[in-house]
Design an enzyme around this catalytic site. Structure first.
Site, short mmCIF file in Angstrom:
data_model
loop_
_atom_site.label_atom_id
_atom_site.label_comp_id
_atom_site.label_asym_id
_atom_site.label_seq_id
_atom_site.Cartn_x
_atom_site.Cartn_y
_atom_site.Cartn_z
N GLY A 46 40.81 81.20 -45.75
CA GLY A 46 40.32 81.88 -44.55
C GLY A 46 41.43 82.06 -43.52
N ASN A 99 40.37 86.31 -47.06
CA ASN A 99 39.13 85.98 -46.39
C ASN A 99 39.42 85.97 -44.90
OD1 ASN A 99 37.49 83.65 -45.09
ND2 ASN A 99 36.32 84.11 -46.94
N CYS A 130 31.29 80.76 -42.02
CA CYS A 130 31.92 79.44 -42.00
C CYS A 130 31.11 78.52 -41.08
CB CYS A 130 33.35 79.52 -41.49
SG CYS A 130 34.08 77.87 -41.33
N LYS A 165 30.97 88.09 -46.81
CA LYS A 165 30.53 86.79 -47.36
C LYS A 165 29.39 86.22 -46.54
CE LYS A 165 32.38 82.39 -49.10
NZ LYS A 165 33.63 81.65 -49.38
N GLY A 217 29.50 72.63 -54.33
CA GLY A 217 29.48 71.92 -55.61
C GLY A 217 28.19 72.20 -56.37
N GLY A 243 28.68 79.32 -56.00
CA GLY A 243 27.94 78.14 -55.56
C GLY A 243 27.80 77.17 -56.72
N GLY A 244 28.77 76.28 -56.84
CA GLY A 244 28.68 75.22 -57.86
C GLY A 244 29.07 75.62 -59.26
N THR A 266 34.64 74.88 -55.50
CA THR A 266 34.96 73.45 -55.41
C THR A 266 35.47 72.85 -56.72
OG1 THR A 266 33.26 73.31 -53.73
CG2 THR A 266 34.00 71.23 -54.66
#
Lengths: 303, 255
Positions: A46, A99, A130, A165, A217, A243-244, A266
């Site tokens: 970012g 980003n 964010c 986003k 995660g 997402g994960g 992550t």
């Protein structure tokens, strides 16, 4: 040979696997581990108009199947990026996407303008989600009015692919997705982290200096999949899902829910080679199921 | 940096809390050069509560046997799992990570101070100094005699001094109260251990006008400078302890 190529706006990706902002530095940090050219794209850290020191330590807490972070957009600012980082990363054989974040609409616009001039910067990802900055950030992404306003203003100065986003910390993510689509966003990426918190029971103190932080995660994956499915059914522009995601099965799941491409986040911390393994896994899956192209799988959950 | 599977050649409990694991690459590939102060990130077989890798400093590198020694304290579920890996088991490491202690170039008087499992990187540092013909003084502190680990190994590298809180070994009290610090003048102090201990050592060094390097163990997620979680406030602003550290000259820190 199964076709891995996908399109996001005017952008052609060699495969649908990209890496999420804030989990992949500027790519350089991973060059020891993988051939960066094998990725569909890299979303770099970012970036804001002016340098930011970020939040105080501690910024991280491990949670069941995930982690909370409260980094707070620590970065050296867009001018430093343009002068010192862009010359290095523009040589990579993949799409490098910045980003962009800010505290005011003027910040977003000024930052986007500076990036619009870079020849090898085909797209930006507008971070209106964010959760770790006091002003701006998620504040823009949790109201439809401000999300559309910032998208409209940035759209005026950024003619290339504009990805917005989205924050999951909203009542209706599809409403916001439709709002930014109407303002000319070329794609939406979702989800950013979920607002969460954790407390050390012995000291009774929050585990993060900011008390709350962003949860990421595998623990968020089912919610992210649901949101991708909702947004896929609400908009016509491509959806980039995240997402994960840890393994190729997770990526396929997102694609079936409606993602045209995915971002690995992550899990890059745990297996720095994960993104490339996911590219291979998707390819093998397509071959095994005799599916000729990733595009044929997007949103094809059977109900 | 690389991601490599290692075979656990031995896993020896040193006391009720600490294990010494000696590991070698599964494919027998030659270990790269590593430096004292550097660390590895150990993958723990994922479970509900252990998601991230565990950063562990390099205790020693046995070049002849192509082995890395990892001294691990059972702090929580992750480190307990690592300590339970049997001989012959597999450990996946990202390594080598971080910067390293400044190795002295000339003879002089050097003191390595550690508390508890903070002694882990000091063995590697002391052995490198010995290779270069320098015998350092080691001052190790712990709650009790059983907490002062690898004493025989340290004794081979230089002079070993100890403090224990219960007086069961060496002088009673904290490392910073050891009589050695009043008697001898050092050129350079290296320290690793609990933060309050390192801060006390750094204060001593500052008061005496002695150079001092400390090794931090800030909470981290990645270990290679991308998550920006392990930051330490320095005179240069927030920097990652995993890439700009874990070793810092005390002058850089805002202690």
């Amino acid at each position: 040979m199964a076709e891995l190529k996908v399109h996001i706006g005017d952008l052609e990706l060699k495969n649908p696997v990209m890496t999420a902002s804030g989990t992949f530095g500027y790519g350089t940090e991973y060059a020891d581990f993988i051939d960066l050219g094998r990725l569909g794209g890299i979303f770099v850290k970012g970036t804001t108009l002016t340098p930011r020191q970020g939040n105080d330590y501690p910024r991280m807490a491990e949670t069941p199947s995930g982690m909370l972070n409260a980094v707070g957009l620590q970065n050296k600012g867009v001018d430093y990026f343009v002068e010192h980082l862009y010359p290095i990363i523009k040589e990579y054989d993949t799409h490098m996407i910045v980003n962009v974040s800010g505290s005011t609409i003027e910040d977003y616009v000024a930052c986007a303008e500076k990036l619009a001039n870079l020849e090898k910067m085909p797209a930006i990802e507008l971070n209106i989600s964010c959760p770790n900055v006091k002003e701006g950030g998620m504040a823009f992404g949790t109201s439809c009015q401000s999300a559309t306003l910032v998208t409209r203003e940035v759209r005026k100065v950024f003619p290339k692919t504009l990805i917005v986003k989205l924050s999951p910390n909203v009542t209706s993510i599809s409403e916001i997705a439709r709002g930014v689509e109407d303002e000319g966003a070329d794609a939406v990426s979702l989800v950013n982290t979920f607002l969460g918190m954790a407390i050390d029971v012995e000291s009774r103190r929050p585990k993060l200096s900011t008390i709350t932080g962003g949860l990421s995660g595998p623990c968020i994956k089912p919610i992210a999949i649901r949101m991708v499915w909702e947004v896929f059914n609400a908009v016509k522009i491509p959806v980039i899902g995240m997402g994960g995601i840890c393994h190729w099965q997770d990526a396929i799941e997102f694609i079936l829910a409606g993602a045209s491409a995915v971002q690995v986040g992550t899990f890059n911390f745990i297996d720095p080679t994960a993104s490339v393994k996911i590219v291979e896994g998707i390819h093998d899956y397509l071959e095994r199921h005799h599916i000729s192209s990733v595009d044929d799988l997007v949103g094809k959950m059977i109900v | 940096m690389q991601v490599v599977d290692f075979t656990v050649r031995s896993n020896e409990p040193l006391n009720d809390q600490n294990h010494l694991l000696k590991v070698t690459p599964v494919g027998d590939e030659k270990l790269p050069e590593m430096y004292p102060g550097q660390f590895v990130q150990i993958l723990v077989d994922s479970s509900l509560h252990v998601f991230l890798r565990r950063p562990i400093s390099i205790n020693f590198v046995d070049k002849k046997k192509n082995e890395i020694w990892l001294l691990i304290q059972k702090v929580g579920e992750g480190t307990k799992k690592i300590c339970s890996i049997p001989e012959g088991g597999i450990l996946n490491l990202i390594f080598p990570l971080g910067n390293s202690f400044t190795l002295p170039e000339k003879r002089g008087s050097y003191l390595l101070v550690a508390g508890g499992v903070g002694s882990a990187p000091m063995l590697f540092l002391g052995s490198k100094m010995k290779e270069n013909g320098i015998e350092a003084d080691f001052l190790l502190g712990g709650r009790s005699a059983k907490d002062i680990l690898q004493r025989e190994d340290f004794a081979q590298l230089g002079s070993l001094y100890c403090t224990t809180e219960d007086g069961s070994l060496g002088e009673k009290g904290f490392v910073t109260h050891h009589s050695l610090l009043k008697e001898k003048r050092y050129d350079f102090i290296y320290t690793c251990g609990p933060k309050p201990m390192m801060m006390a050592v750094a204060e001593y060094a500052r008061n005496q006008g002695i150079e001092c390097e400390v090794s931090l163990e800030n909470l981290m997620a990645c270990g290679f400078g991308v998550c920006l979680c392990c930051v330490e406030k320095t005179v240069r602003g927030n920097v990652c302890a995993c890439t700009e550290g874990p070793v810092f000259n005390m002058k850089e820190l805002l202690w």
